[in-house]
Design a protein around this motif. Structure first.
Motif, PDB file in Angstrom:
ATOM      1  N   GLU A   1       0.800  -1.329   0.208  1.00  0.00           N
ATOM      2  CA  GLU A   1      -0.008  -0.003  -0.036  1.00  0.00           C
ATOM      3  C   GLU A   1       0.996   1.132   0.110  1.00  0.00           C
ATOM      4  OE1 GLU A   1      -3.963   0.644   2.293  1.00  0.00           O
ATOM      5  OE2 GLU A   1      -2.381   1.299   3.552  1.00  0.00           O
ATOM      6  N   LEU A   2       0.369   2.372  -0.745  1.00  0.00           N
ATOM      7  CA  LEU A   2       1.243   3.360  -1.021  1.00  0.00           C
ATOM      8  C   LEU A   2       0.501   4.601  -0.452  1.00  0.00           C
ATOM      9  CD1 LEU A   2       3.728   5.094  -2.103  1.00  0.00           C
ATOM     10  CD2 LEU A   2       2.604   5.062  -4.282  1.00  0.00           C
ATOM     11  N   LEU A   3       0.867   5.119   0.615  1.00  0.00           N
ATOM     12  CA  LEU A   3       0.392   6.436   1.166  1.00  0.00           C
ATOM     13  C   LEU A   3       0.857   7.562   0.666  1.00  0.00           C
ATOM     14  CD1 LEU A   3      -1.184   7.498   3.766  1.00  0.00           C
ATOM     15  CD2 LEU A   3       0.800   7.367   4.959  1.00  0.00           C
ATOM     16  N   GLY A   4      -0.072   8.440   0.548  1.00  0.00           N
ATOM     17  CA  GLY A   4       0.098   9.865  -0.100  1.00  0.00           C
ATOM     18  C   GLY A   4      -0.643  10.804   0.572  1.00  0.00           C
ATOM     19  N   ASP A   5      -0.655  12.248   0.045  1.00  0.00           N
ATOM     20  CA  ASP A   5      -1.497  13.253   0.216  1.00  0.00           C
ATOM     21  C   ASP A   5      -2.495  13.191  -1.009  1.00  0.00           C
ATOM     22  OD1 ASP A   5       0.205  14.332   2.568  1.00  0.00           O
ATOM     23  OD2 ASP A   5       1.460  15.475   0.982  1.00  0.00           O
TER      24      ASP A   5
ATOM     25  N   GLN B   1      -3.713  13.878   8.161  1.00  0.00           N
ATOM     26  CA  GLN B   1      -3.738  12.411   8.619  1.00  0.00           C
ATOM     27  C   GLN B   1      -2.615  11.750   8.181  1.00  0.00           C
ATOM     28  OE1 GLN B   1      -7.524  10.708   6.731  1.00  0.00           O
ATOM     29  NE2 GLN B   1      -6.813   8.467   7.213  1.00  0.00           N
ATOM     30  N   ARG B   2      -1.877  11.919   6.917  1.00  0.00           N
ATOM     31  CA  ARG B   2      -0.758  11.323   6.644  1.00  0.00           C
ATOM     32  C   ARG B   2       0.298  11.734   7.544  1.00  0.00           C
ATOM     33  NH1 ARG B   2       4.207  12.746   4.382  1.00  0.00           N
ATOM     34  NH2 ARG B   2       3.407  14.803   3.967  1.00  0.00           N
ATOM     35  N   LEU B   3       0.424  12.713   8.187  1.00  0.00           N
ATOM     36  CA  LEU B   3       1.530  13.018   9.322  1.00  0.00           C
ATOM     37  C   LEU B   3       1.210  11.954  10.520  1.00  0.00           C
ATOM     38  CD1 LEU B   3       1.754  16.943   9.394  1.00  0.00           C
ATOM     39  CD2 LEU B   3       3.345  15.234   8.231  1.00  0.00           C
ATOM     40  N   SER B   4      -0.064  11.794  10.911  1.00  0.00           N
ATOM     41  CA  SER B   4      -0.467  10.915  12.087  1.00  0.00           C
ATOM     42  C   SER B   4      -0.164   9.606  11.687  1.00  0.00           C
ATOM     43  CB  SER B   4      -2.202  11.145  12.427  1.00  0.00           C
ATOM     44  OG  SER B   4      -2.199  10.342  13.591  1.00  0.00           O
ATOM     45  N   LEU B   5      -0.291   9.070  10.350  1.00  0.00           N
ATOM     46  CA  LEU B   5      -0.148   7.909   9.821  1.00  0.00           C
ATOM     47  C   LEU B   5       1.245   7.477  10.004  1.00  0.00           C
ATOM     48  CD1 LEU B   5      -2.779   7.393   7.353  1.00  0.00           C
ATOM     49  CD2 LEU B   5      -2.754   6.073   9.272  1.00  0.00           C
ATOM     50  N   ASP B   6       2.267   8.508   9.740  1.00  0.00           N
ATOM     51  CA  ASP B   6       3.595   8.284   9.615  1.00  0.00           C
ATOM     52  C   ASP B   6       4.112   8.277  11.104  1.00  0.00           C
ATOM     53  OD1 ASP B   6       6.402   8.916   8.107  1.00  0.00           O
ATOM     54  OD2 ASP B   6       6.262  10.058   9.838  1.00  0.00           O
ATOM     55  N   SER B   7       3.725   9.194  12.071  1.00  0.00           N
ATOM     56  CA  SER B   7       4.132   9.224  13.257  1.00  0.00           C
ATOM     57  C   SER B   7       3.961   7.990  14.012  1.00  0.00           C
ATOM     58  CB  SER B   7       3.421  10.356  14.054  1.00  0.00           C
ATOM     59  OG  SER B   7       4.049  11.621  13.731  1.00  0.00           O
ATOM     60  N   ASN B   8       2.729   7.346  13.651  1.00  0.00           N
ATOM     61  CA  ASN B   8       2.344   6.209  14.122  1.00  0.00           C
ATOM     62  C   ASN B   8       2.866   4.724  13.578  1.00  0.00           C
ATOM     63  OD1 ASN B   8       0.664   6.951  16.358  1.00  0.00           O
ATOM     64  ND2 ASN B   8      -0.692   7.572  14.880  1.00  0.00           N
ATOM     65  N   MET B   9       3.597   5.143  12.383  1.00  0.00           N
ATOM     66  CA  MET B   9       4.249   3.818  11.566  1.00  0.00           C
ATOM     67  C   MET B   9       3.143   2.963  10.907  1.00  0.00           C
ATOM     68  SD  MET B   9       7.863   3.339  13.373  1.00  0.00           S
ATOM     69  CE  MET B   9       8.335   2.022  12.266  1.00  0.00           C
ATOM     70  N   ASP B  10       1.906   3.779  10.744  1.00  0.00           N
ATOM     71  CA  ASP B  10       0.883   2.962  10.227  1.00  0.00           C
ATOM     72  C   ASP B  10       0.860   2.935   8.662  1.00  0.00           C
ATOM     73  OD1 ASP B  10      -1.498   1.499  10.049  1.00  0.00           O
ATOM     74  OD2 ASP B  10      -2.801   3.136  10.821  1.00  0.00           O
ATOM     75  N   TYR B  11       1.855   2.620   7.995  1.00  0.00           N
ATOM     76  CA  TYR B  11       1.926   2.570   6.595  1.00  0.00           C
ATOM     77  C   TYR B  11       3.070   1.672   6.239  1.00  0.00           C
ATOM     78  CZ  TYR B  11       6.501   4.846   7.069  1.00  0.00           C
ATOM     79  OH  TYR B  11       7.795   5.032   7.403  1.00  0.00           O
ATOM     80  N   GLU B  12       3.060   1.355   4.978  1.00  0.00           N
ATOM     81  CA  GLU B  12       3.778   0.469   4.073  1.00  0.00           C
ATOM     82  C   GLU B  12       4.874   1.347   3.494  1.00  0.00           C
ATOM     83  OE1 GLU B  12       1.360  -3.932   4.185  1.00  0.00           O
ATOM     84  OE2 GLU B  12       1.465  -2.579   2.172  1.00  0.00           O
ATOM     85  N   LEU B  13       4.681   1.784   2.255  1.00  0.00           N
ATOM     86  CA  LEU B  13       5.165   2.787   1.486  1.00  0.00           C
ATOM     87  C   LEU B  13       4.551   4.213   1.589  1.00  0.00           C
ATOM     88  CD1 LEU B  13       5.474   0.944  -1.874  1.00  0.00           C
ATOM     89  CD2 LEU B  13       7.298   0.941   0.029  1.00  0.00           C
ATOM     90  N   GLU B  14       5.418   5.178   1.749  1.00  0.00           N
ATOM     91  CA  GLU B  14       4.755   6.414   1.967  1.00  0.00           C
ATOM     92  C   GLU B  14       5.579   7.541   0.938  1.00  0.00           C
ATOM     93  OE1 GLU B  14       4.408  10.029   5.274  1.00  0.00           O
ATOM     94  OE2 GLU B  14       5.244   8.298   5.809  1.00  0.00           O
ATOM     95  N   ILE B  15       4.904   8.332   0.431  1.00  0.00           N
ATOM     96  CA  ILE B  15       5.508   9.288  -0.192  1.00  0.00           C
ATOM     97  C   ILE B  15       5.646  10.542   0.577  1.00  0.00           C
ATOM     98  CG2 ILE B  15       5.455  10.876  -2.274  1.00  0.00           C
ATOM     99  CD1 ILE B  15       4.263   8.764  -3.868  1.00  0.00           C
ATOM    100  N   SER B  16       6.811  10.758   0.852  1.00  0.00           N
ATOM    101  CA  SER B  16       7.100  11.867   1.916  1.00  0.00           C
ATOM    102  C   SER B  16       8.080  13.276   1.340  1.00  0.00           C
ATOM    103  CB  SER B  16       7.620  11.469   3.124  1.00  0.00           C
ATOM    104  OG  SER B  16       7.847  12.412   4.186  1.00  0.00           O
TER     105      SER B  16
END
Length: 554
Positions: A395-399, A433-448
């Motif tokens: 899963e790729l997380l992004g804005d 919400q992306r920042l929160s998911l990042d802080s909680n390490m609740d993602y697989e891939l993330e575009i940051s």
């Protein structure tokens, strides 16, 4: 799917977005963009990409929070047009011979917006609060750890907060003791985390502090009006209590959140706003427009790969494959189309020169990971074999802004097309919400995207130390950690040796395929000739408005 076919779908999608945007009520989108013509006020009207998640200097971690803290508050120093620290609350300072003690003389005419004087104790309180373990700040420990004496120990709860290396000799003399000599410390003091706080006011507000205009105090060029943490519109208003108020020429800067670039451009053409972002599909149309501007940036976008979230991402070969499997040049040329450039490393181009030769750091470090489908597939096959599987789902997380969604879809398509057996699912969410998911390490891939916090390679390299406050992806390499630690301690006063450590550490980062760099940011915009004296900072708040003025539209 080939790139040209994919782009046809993107263009069709943009046309549908444009038709939808044109049907939206102007009053709903921008009912607060008064030009000031009827009041005699000097007013500018700008767009913001999203809401401001927080205005608490101890808690802010994002570009929007730092932008408006930078506009409404002032630390010891402020960056000028040349990114040099100039007088803020401090009028000068002395440094001890060993580089460990800074003594700042503060001005006596600085006031908070409630009339209270800004004193040395305001800095002591704010810096202690930023590293106190009960505060839960990410940036306090990150920015002050290893820099301010005992910051790490205080944050760990090992020593009392009173032992943090900051003290008020008197109301207008601030003494700062450093853990190690820090060549970039003066520029650090311009950053949002180091802003002062009025202790009485903060404690009176309690949990409500920094959640609305009414629960904030300001000591900078502007105040923030009509704001709450969920607001889509707010204003910067000239702060008459600011010590240098005579320099501030703009009375009000209105802001409204609009994520759709097509709508931004339409409002710009109607004269409703003074600056609009240009999406890739509109660049060619506006390239010859007299108001078209491309502003280079030092922010770098990359894919974070959470090694704790998916067994596949714990595999170095899988990560190495992902980092080589998407065409970055096509992305910047055909998708972004805004002056951004390909990133094949972490530290950006035209950011810092090597202290011995003056060569750009990026040129010396070179291209550390490039687009190469054949090489990517070799790593991919090795990784699949090691995992004992023939397919992987990620899963790729992004804005969720218009431009971000298009870029995210492109990258997901490239990865899936170029790596057989890979399926990538998109998850586009609001910025906060992306920042929160990042802080909680609740993602697989993330575009940051990371914008520097000070003028030194360490602002990028320190991100990836083991258990670092911004690591949030489970990466760990003891050799990397040692190089960064040595650069901040034993080599603190030897810039040539420090930079050699950074060069070596950056190579390790990409040998480990810890992240996948994408592009170095640039901004394509329409900027009205009314906007004068606004400049872009290389770190910290993106825009500086203190010296802004409203010019003629002719």
């Amino acid at each position: 799917m080939r790139l040209k076919s994919w782009l046809r779908l993107v263009v069709l999608g943009l046309l549908l977005i444009a038709l939808t945007a044109c049907g939206t009520s102007d009053n709903e989108e921008n009912n607060n963009t008064s030009t000031g013509e009827n009041t005699g006020e000097k007013v500018l009207n700008f767009i913001n990409g999203d809401t401001i998640p927080s205005m608490d200097p101890s808690m802010v971690t994002d570009e929007y929070g730092f932008q408006f803290i930078g506009s409404t508050m002032e630390g010891l120093y402020r960056l000028d047009e040349n990114a040099e620290p100039v007088e803020g609350i401090a009028i000068n300072h002395e440094v001890s011979e060993d580089g460990l003690t800074y003594t700042f003389e503060l001005r006596e005419d600085a006031k908070w917006s409630n009339g209270d004087p800004v004193t040395a104790n305001d800095f002591v309180y704010a810096w202690r609060r930023a590293v106190a373990p009960d505060t839960g700040s990410e940036y306090g420990p990150y920015m002050m750890g290893g820099v301010i004496k005992n910051a790490d120990a205080v944050n760990a709860g090992d020593v009392p907060i009173e032992e943090l290396g900051v003290s008020a000799e008197d109301d207008y003399t601030l003494v700062v003791e450093l853990e190690n000599a820090t060549p970039y410390f003066e520029t650090l003091t311009t950053f949002g985390t180091f802003m002062p706080l009025n202790q009485n006011f903060v404690e009176e507000q309690g949990d409500k502090f920094a959640t609305s205009t009414e629960t904030l105090l300001f000591n900078g060029p502007f105040t923030l009006e009509n704001w709450t943490s969920t607001a889509n519109e707010w204003d910067l208003v000239k702060n008459e209590e600011y010590w240098d108020a005579d320099t501030v020429q703009v009375d009000r800067i209105n802001h409204v959140v609009i994520k759709d670039a097509t709508t931004q451009v339409r409002l710009y053409e109607q004269g409703e706003i003074d600056r609009a972002g240009i999406s890739s599909d509109l660049v060619d149309q506006y390239l010859s427009h007299e108001d078209y501007r491309v502003t280079p940036d030092t922010g770098v976008a990359f894919i974070k790969m959470n090694q704790t979230s998916n067994e596949a991402l714990a595999n170095t070969n899988i990560r190495a494959a992902l980092s080589r499997a998407f065409d970055k040049q096509a992305l910047v040329d055909e998708i972004l189309n805004n002056g951004s450039i390909v990133a094949n490393g972490l530290v950006p181009a035209d950011f810092v020169p090597m202290p011995d030769s003056g060569e750009d750091f990026r040129d010396v470090s070179g291209d550390l990971v490039t687009y190469d489908v054949e090489e990517a597939q070799k790593y991919w096959e090795k990784g699949l074999e090691e995992l004992g599987v023939d397919s992987i789902e990620l899963e790729l997380l992004g804005d969720d802004s218009e431009n971000a969604k298009i870029s995210n879809e492109y990258i997901a398509n490239q990865l899936s097309s170029n790596l057989p057996g890979l399926s990538v699912k998109l998850k586009n969410v609001p910025f906060e919400q992306r920042l929160s998911l990042d802080s909680n390490m609740d993602y697989e891939l993330e575009i940051s995207l990371w914008g520097p916090d000070y003028l030194d390679p360490n602002t990028f390299m320190d991100l990836w130390v083991t258990d670092g406050g911004n690591n949030m992806m489970g990466y760990s390499n003891t050799e990397y950690d040692s190089l960064i630690e040595e650069a901040g301690k034993e080599l603190a006063t030897d810039n040539v040796a420090r930079y050699e450590n950074f060069l070596e550490a950056e190579k390790i980062l990409f040998e480990d395929a810890a992240i996948a760099p994408i592009y170095q940011k640039a901004m394509a915009q329409l900027v009205s000739p009314r906007v004068q004296g606004v400049f872009v900072n290389p770190f910290g708040a993106t825009y500086e408005y203190k010296w802004a003025s409203v010019g003629s539209e002719e």
